[in-house]
Enzyme design. Structure first.
Site, PDB file in Angstrom:
ATOM      1  N   HIS A 246      -8.527 -42.715  65.875  1.00 47.22           N
ATOM      2  CA  HIS A 246      -8.147 -43.565  64.744  1.00 47.22           C
ATOM      3  C   HIS A 246      -7.600 -44.884  65.262  1.00 47.22           C
ATOM      4  O   HIS A 246      -6.956 -44.930  66.310  1.00 47.22           O
ATOM      5  CB  HIS A 246      -7.094 -42.859  63.873  1.00 47.22           C
ATOM      6  CG  HIS A 246      -6.895 -43.510  62.538  1.00 47.22           C
ATOM      7  ND1 HIS A 246      -6.030 -44.576  62.364  1.00 47.22           N
ATOM      8  CD2 HIS A 246      -7.446 -43.268  61.326  1.00 47.22           C
ATOM      9  CE1 HIS A 246      -6.057 -44.949  61.092  1.00 47.22           C
ATOM     10  NE2 HIS A 246      -6.904 -44.172  60.448  1.00 47.22           N
ATOM     11  N   GLU A 305     -11.030 -37.648  58.600  1.00 44.48           N
ATOM     12  CA  GLU A 305     -12.423 -37.419  58.233  1.00 44.48           C
ATOM     13  C   GLU A 305     -12.873 -35.987  58.511  1.00 44.48           C
ATOM     14  O   GLU A 305     -13.735 -35.449  57.810  1.00 44.48           O
ATOM     15  CB  GLU A 305     -13.320 -38.406  58.991  1.00 44.48           C
ATOM     16  CG  GLU A 305     -13.069 -39.853  58.611  1.00 44.48           C
ATOM     17  CD  GLU A 305     -13.598 -40.824  59.648  1.00 44.48           C
ATOM     18  OE1 GLU A 305     -14.071 -40.355  60.713  1.00 44.48           O
ATOM     19  OE2 GLU A 305     -13.550 -42.031  59.395  1.00 44.48           O
TER      20      GLU A 305
END
Length: 362
Positions: A246, A305
């Protein structure tokens, strides 16, 4: 100058704080851990919009008015023609939202909160060759989304799981789509314009387009025994592992844990494939271990995700719709940031540094 505006502070906000070093997300003074396990779509919307509209709104009132608004907006589904239905779901969703009037008041916000909840299930059913399901104003937002998607009333576990997802992704600092929403709001163009700009930013693969490929990866791996070899070969080919790493978080994304927790009641109720979850956990363990071996100086852990893909798949959403489902939840944050910007901020007008040629002297 910092390319990509890395670490540049562009706004003060009361809405959310993302601490990438500690792996912590706070939304209006409440930690995500607490919020995801207790809040509903309506309660987090009430929380984020508090003090930003022209009048106070209670959670009960918001639920009632959202239900009524869903029934009113269903009429727009008739304008879904063959050309729109040939588009990816998020593009068709954006086109329908563009039909809504601009405004900055509570009614405009209410339309935009209800619109994607109605439009996306209708788009998905029509693309699958089925008739859209009309909204039920008596249900909560999450329950009605699932009923409009599947044609049947969802279980309590399914409704809670979708609530947890929509709450978890409702706001996340000044990400690309939220910044786009604030830029448009700073011009006083209206909330519909802000949300349309945000959706346009969200659909970019570097922002909101990765949950679907997580399932493609799991399908390709097939079983936990294959995980390490498959992941190693993917990295050897220079491929990115979907659902890991991320831009902000230097440790594990706290939203991943919230969504993993939200899946457990579905597993216990037998409403999700246990083998699928076991495969995902094996892939997660193998991927984290391999990434630590290969890139010890670059923290890469599971992100939102990964478990988003598993949760939405378990609820019946096709993988090509995941960006649109994300938009349903994040619209709350987009509207809150747009209102905060309009009330407290100035026209956003950064400077650029010219690096082109200079004119010749005479």
């Amino acid at each position: 100058m910092k390319n990509g505006l890395e670490d540049v502070i562009a706004a003060e906000t009361l809405l959310s704080d993302v601490d990438g070093e500690a792996g912590r997300l706070i939304i209006r003074g409440i930690s995500l851990d607490e919020l995801a396990s207790t809040a509903t779509y309506e309660s987090v919307a009430t929380l984020l919009l508090d003090g930003l509209m022209e009048r106070p709104v209670t959670e009960t009132e918001l639920r009632q008015q959202l239900g009524f608004m869903r029934t009113q907006l269903f009429a727009h589904v008739r304008s879904l023609d063959a050309d729109l239905l040939a588009l990816p779901p998020v593009d068709a969703l954006r086109a329908l939202i563009a039909r809504l009037a601009d405004g900055e008041d509570f009614d405009a916000a209410l339309r935009l909160l209800a619109a994607p909840a109605v439009f996306l299930p209708a788009i998905l059913r029509l693309q699958a060759g089925r008739e859209p399901t009309e909204p039920d104003a008596t249900l909560s937002q999450s329950a009605d989304i699932l009923r409009m998607l599947t044609g049947r009333r969802p279980s309590a576990e399914q409704t809670s799981a979708l609530d947890a997802y929509l709450v978890t992704i409702s706001d996340h600092g000044l990400n690309a789509s939220t910044f786009a929403s604030r830029v448009i709001a700073s011009t006083r163009a209206g909330l519909t314009s802000s949300v349309l700009a945000a959706i346009s930013a969200l659909k970019g693969p570097l922002h909101g387009g990765a949950p679907g490929p997580v399932l493609d990866m799991l399908d390709a791996i097939g079983s936990g025994e294959n995980a390490r070899d498959w992941l190693t070969q993917a990295l050897d080919r220079g491929e990115r592992l979907m659902g890991f790493g991320h831009r902000i978080y230097r440790v594990r994304d706290p939203r991943a844990d919230a969504l993993k927790q939200a899946l457990r009641p579905l597993v216990s109720a037998g409403q999700v494939d246990r083998k699928r979850i076991a495969l995902a956990e094996s892939v997660e363990q193998a991927a984290v271990a391999i990434l630590r071996e290969r890139k010890p100086d670059r923290p890469l852990d599971v992100n939102v995700e990964f478990y988003t893909a598993l949760l939405l798949d378990a609820l019946g959403f096709p993988r090509e719709s995941f960006t649109g489902v994300f938009a349903i939840g994040r619209t709350i944050g987009w509207i809150a940031h747009a209102r905060e910007q309009a009330l407290e901020g100035r026209l956003i007008r950064p400077r650029s540094v010219y690096v082109g040629p200079l004119p010749r002297a005479a």
